[in-house]
Design a protein around this motif. Structure first.
Motif, short mmCIF file in Angstrom:
data_model
loop_
_atom_site.label_atom_id
_atom_site.label_comp_id
_atom_site.label_asym_id
_atom_site.label_seq_id
_atom_site.Cartn_x
_atom_site.Cartn_y
_atom_site.Cartn_z
N ALA A 91 0.85 -1.23 -0.07
CA ALA A 91 0.09 -0.07 -0.05
C ALA A 91 0.82 1.19 -0.17
N LEU A 92 1.97 1.32 0.83
CA LEU A 92 2.69 2.45 0.86
C LEU A 92 3.77 2.72 -0.47
N ASP A 93 3.87 1.48 -1.20
CA ASP A 93 4.55 1.52 -2.52
C ASP A 93 3.37 2.19 -3.57
N ALA A 94 2.42 1.91 -3.31
CA ALA A 94 1.36 2.38 -4.29
C ALA A 94 1.16 3.88 -4.33
N VAL A 95 1.20 4.52 -2.99
CA VAL A 95 1.22 5.62 -2.49
C VAL A 95 2.34 6.50 -3.33
N ALA A 96 3.45 5.70 -2.95
CA ALA A 96 4.95 6.47 -3.59
C ALA A 96 4.99 6.60 -5.17
N ASN A 97 4.02 5.60 -5.79
CA ASN A 97 4.02 5.68 -7.36
C ASN A 97 2.55 6.24 -7.83
N ASP A 98 1.96 7.06 -6.88
CA ASP A 98 0.80 7.67 -7.14
C ASP A 98 -0.62 6.79 -7.86
N ILE A 99 -0.55 5.65 -7.45
CA ILE A 99 -1.42 4.40 -7.91
C ILE A 99 -2.74 4.77 -6.78
N PRO A 100 -3.89 4.99 -7.37
CA PRO A 100 -5.03 5.31 -6.63
C PRO A 100 -5.78 3.95 -5.98
N THR A 101 -4.88 3.14 -5.04
CA THR A 101 -5.50 2.11 -4.44
C THR A 101 -5.32 2.42 -2.79
N THR A 102 -6.20 1.69 -2.13
CA THR A 102 -6.05 2.05 -0.78
C THR A 102 -6.31 0.66 0.21
N THR A 103 -6.03 0.71 1.33
CA THR A 103 -6.12 -0.49 2.17
C THR A 103 -7.41 -0.39 2.95
N VAL A 104 -8.45 -1.43 3.21
CA VAL A 104 -9.55 -1.32 3.91
C VAL A 104 -9.80 -2.15 4.95
N ALA A 105 -8.74 -3.19 5.28
CA ALA A 105 -8.70 -4.05 6.34
C ALA A 105 -7.49 -4.72 6.26
N ALA A 106 -7.33 -5.16 7.42
CA ALA A 106 -5.91 -6.12 7.68
C ALA A 106 -6.54 -7.17 8.37
#
Length: 341
Positions: A91-106
């Motif tokens: 999820a953090l890597d997605a943020v770093a690469n401006d990918i519009p995904t997010t985590t909703v549960a762990a």
């Protein structure tokens, strides 16, 4: 003639009623992409399919099994699947690469990643692993948790690194070596091949606090269809309680159907390890339910990764996750009933 009209009228009314009922109970079709071949570590998702939990929440869920070179993350980005099994680092890597995904549960409060050593060699703590001549690591492990180890425990060096090819034979043959492993999987394989149980050190119990088996989705889905996301998350949580503590036979059959090489022995071992090490029910999940995430855990893990040089310190952490769907006690009454029986 009037009888024919009456019959036709009744038939028409029934047809309209059936159509209305079907429409009212139409299921939302979504897909879930896992991160590897079907296994007990995906059990709660298979359980929610097998026992009808997803249907009770108005969903028809298709599980797309992951594996080597699996395109499931690319499918999520392209909108071809609605949910995937992810991780905090992903999820953090997605943020770093401006990918519009997010985590909703762990789902996994503890990452099952572990390091193994030979028994009887004086390796008693995770810090002792720094004494080993060799540690077999995959490329991702070397770039992530091994950097964290080097930053956290003195003595670990790049000179210890040798590539791990997911074959334990080199580790088994060398008593001065260590190896990365999933705590729920590789120790059993080593026992069967070598005849002894390795020393196992679960990184999560020594400060590696990232979540695993998270549920990731597109930001667009969270913003525009929050009820769909909520239903999927809550049904998955219920599935996990039922899988770990209820009758999971049907789910295991689905797992073995998707992955014919999976055995009952491995499934039973994985479930036992998940319970022993509190992979799913630990920390906040004990009090607020499976899937719970907190700002404090994310902030702490992010800082550790920045300190270790895995990530830079400029990310907008809030984009990586949202807690709006978790920590609400979903399934905890069910768990109490299952545990009591």
């Amino acid at each position: 003639m009037s009888e024919r009209r009456s019959a036709r009228s009744v038939f028409g009314s029934v047809a309209v009623a059936l159509a209305t009922t079907t429409s009212a109970y139409a299921l939302d079709e979504v897909s879930m992409g896992t991160g590897w071949l079907a296994q007990a570590e995906h059990g709660g998702f298979y359980q929610a399919v097998a026992d009808g939990t997803y249907e009770k929440y108005g969903l028809k869920v298709t599980i797309l099994m992951g594996g080597p070179q699996s395109p499931n993350r690319a499918r999520l980005i392209a909108g071809q699947v609605q949910f995937i099994q992810g991780s905090t680092l992903g999820a953090l890597d997605a943020v770093a690469n401006d990918i519009p995904t997010t985590t909703v549960a762990a789902i996994f409060q503890k990452d099952p990643q572990a390091l193994l050593a030979h028994p009887g060699t004086g390796i008693e703590t995770i810090a002792d692993l720094a004494k080993l001549e060799t540690i077999f690591l995959g490329g991702d492990g070397y770039d992530t948790f091994f950097r964290w180890l080097k930053a956290t425990y003195p003595g670990f060096t790049d000179g210890q690194y040798k590539p791990y090819t997911y074959n334990p034979a080199p580790f088994i043959a060398d008593p001065k070596s260590g190896q990365q492993a999933y705590i729920t999987s590789e120790p059993l394989n080593i026992r069967k091949q070598a005849g002894w149980d390795p020393q196992a050190f679960l990184l999560a119990d020594y400060g590696y606090t990232g979540y695993a088996t998270t549920i990731e989705t597109q930001v667009d889905l969270v913003e525009n269809k929050p009820d769909l996301v909520k239903r999927f998350v809550e049904a998955s949580i219920v599935g996990w309680y039922n899988y770990l503590y209820g009758d999971n036979a049907a789910a295991n059959e689905l797992i073995k159907k998707d992955n014919p090489e999976m055995t009952d022995e491995q499934i039973d071992y994985s479930i036992a390890q998940m319970k022993k090490y509190e992979i799913v029910l630990a920390a906040d999940a004990k009090e607020k339910g499976i899937g719970c995430m907190t700002d404090e855990r994310y902030a702490g893990f992010y800082k550790a990764m920045v300190d270790a040089g895995v990530l830079d310190g400029t990310l907008d952490l809030s984009k990586a996750y949202t807690t709006q769907f978790v920590c609400k006690g979903v399934g905890m009454d069910l768990y109490k009933d299952l545990a009591a029986n």
